[in-house]
Structure formats: structure tokens, C-alpha cells
Design a protein around this motif. Structure first.
Motif, PDB file in Angstrom:
ATOM      1  N   ALA A   1      -2.993   6.786  -3.565  1.00  7.87           N
ATOM      2  CA  ALA A   1      -2.991   5.354  -3.854  1.00  7.87           C
ATOM      3  C   ALA A   1      -3.195   5.176  -5.361  1.00  7.87           C
TER       4      ALA A   1
ATOM      5  N   ASP B   1       0.837  -1.192   0.000  1.00 12.36           N
ATOM      6  CA  ASP B   1       0.000   0.000   0.000  1.00 12.36           C
ATOM      7  C   ASP B   1       0.875   1.246   0.000  1.00 12.36           C
ATOM      8  N   ALA B   2       0.415   2.288  -0.667  1.00 13.19           N
ATOM      9  CA  ALA B   2       1.151   3.543  -0.672  1.00 13.19           C
ATOM     10  C   ALA B   2       1.199   4.117   0.732  1.00 13.19           C
ATOM     11  N   LYS B   3       2.367   4.632   1.104  1.00 10.47           N
ATOM     12  CA  LYS B   3       2.487   5.273   2.405  1.00 10.47           C
ATOM     13  C   LYS B   3       3.678   6.202   2.387  1.00 10.47           C
TER      14      LYS B   3
ATOM     15  N   ILE C   1      -3.220   9.854   0.657  1.00 14.14           N
ATOM     16  CA  ILE C   1      -2.761   9.247   1.906  1.00 14.14           C
ATOM     17  C   ILE C   1      -1.814  10.195   2.611  1.00 14.14           C
TER      18      ILE C   1
END
Lengths: 110, 114
Positions: free
Chosen positions: A92, A1-3, A99
Motif C-alpha cells: 500500500a 486501495d492497492a490490490k 497486500i
């Protein structure tokens, strides 16, 4: 997941450059990096964004590494009014979901 | 001032009650976002509207949450059967399609569930 990952807090002397790093190693190839800041009790405010080239506007400069896994927001001459929480943000992939991380609390000292 | 406005600014409610918040975006902005922010955390995406269409909804949004933007202008966020964990700041933001990178945030609605 994008973070995104940012230091929790930083101090900077008034008049000096504030350099705020951000790690976004999971960013996909065509997604931008966005920076916003939030002054106490207000909604976040847009600062700058970039894809792969360095960017500069009247508020700040954004340096993005060649591999795009990290970036640095630079406030060239920090003032007391720059005291805020600074967020590095990615979207995302393939979505409209932005995000935010936990941000860096920047304190500019007189 | 033609910025994003939210109403109410503060809401205190008892657990189990329903609450509704309103967001009025900047008039020419066709994109509208709702976020939730708890103390010490960054804003968390809840949902996105493009005009009147709800195009994105967070998996974190339970069935108790619903949002509407009936005429592509103002939006409402309703929370049914509130729980103490719903206590947070609810932020609304809007942008244009052409400058979608710049979201303009409202002042937020602070919800306290007792």
C-alpha cells in the motif's frame, strides 16, 4: 486501495514453463511487485520482485507490462516441487503494509 | 538453523482466554512483520516493527490485539478475550532494511479457539 488479482488455480506439465499472471492495475508509480510462494504447511518464500523492467533470477523470471498494470511470473521448467500457492504482492503506497491476494494454486503434473 | 522461529506451533484455547505468541527473527534483521492467514486466503498484514518501534498497524487489528518488540529482537503478539473468529495461522516474518523485499517467514502458530 492497492490490490492484486490472480487466477485461482492453474495446472502445468512437468518440464514445461508455468506462466502465472497477476493484475495490479491500482499499483502506484514507485511501488514494486513482489512474488512469493507458499508450499503446504510452510511460511511463504520470496521468489522475485520488480519495478518496471523485466527481472530474472535463479528461480524465475518476471515480466511487467509497460503500463505496470499487470505482470507474469514465469517458472521456465516446472518441477513437481514447484507445486504451491503463488502470491503476487504489492505494498500500500506510503506504508509498510504488504497486500497479498488470494494467490494462484499451481499444480505441476507428472 | 538460523531461520525465523515461532512458538508455540499450535495453540488451542477456549473463547475468552488470552493467548501470547512469540517470534524470534533472524538475528541481524531489524524489520519484523506479523500476518494472519485463514484457510484459503493469503496472509493478511497485522503489524510492522522497525527495531523496537511499531511503525504500522492494520486497521483490522482490534483493541484485543497487541504486539511488542521490546529490545528490537524477539516479538510477542497477544490476543485478549479470544473469539472463534481469531482462529487462524499467525505468521511472523523478518527482513533487513537493505533487502526489505525479501521477507523470511517463520512456520507460523496455528490458533484454534473453541
Amino acid at each position: 486501495d492497492a490490490k492484486t488479482t490472480q487466477p485461482t488455480s492453474m495446472d502445468c506439465a512437468e518440464g514445461r514453463a508455468a506462466n502465472l499472471p497477476c493484475n495490479h492495475s491500482t499499483i502506484s508509480g514507485n511501488e514494486y511487485v513482489y512474488w512469493y510462494r507458499q508450499i503446504h504447511s510452510q511460511g511463504p518464500q520470496y521468489i522475485i520482485h520488480g519495478l518496471k523492467n523485466n527481472e530474472t533470477n535463479e528461480m524465475a523470471s518476471l515480466i511487467i507490462t509497460e503500463d505496470r498494470k499487470s505482470s507474469t511470473l514465469i517458472l521456465p521448467h516446472a518441477t513437481l516441487r514447484d507445486t504451491a500457492v503463488y502470491y503476487c504482492i504489492v505494498r500500500a503506497p506510503g506504508t509498510y503494509k504488504y497486500i497479498f491476494g488470494t494467490g494462484t494454486r499451481l499444480k505441476v503434473l507428472a | 538453523d538460523t531461520g525465523v522461529s515461532q512458538d508455540p506451533r499450535h495453540k488451542i484455547t477456549k473463547r475468552g482466554q488470552n493467548v501470547t505468541f512469540r517470534c524470534d527473527p533472524i538475528s541481524e534483521h531489524n524489520r519484523l512483520y506479523w500476518y494472519r492467514q485463514t484457510l484459503g486466503q493469503g496472509p493478511e498484514f497485522l503489524t510492522y516493527f522497525q527495531n523496537e518501534a511499531q511503525l504500522e498497524k492494520s486497521r483490522l487489528l482490534s483493541d484485543r490485539f497487541s504486539a511488542e518488540r521490546p529490545k528490537g529482537s524477539f516479538s510477542t503478539l497477544e490476543i485478549q478475550r479470544t473469539e472463534q473468529g481469531d482462529s487462524a495461522m499467525y505468521l511472523c516474518a523478518s527482513s533487513t532494511k537493505e533487502q526489505s523485499y525479501e521477507q523470511y517467514f517463520g512456520p507460523g502458530t496455528r490458533l484454534t479457539v473453541t
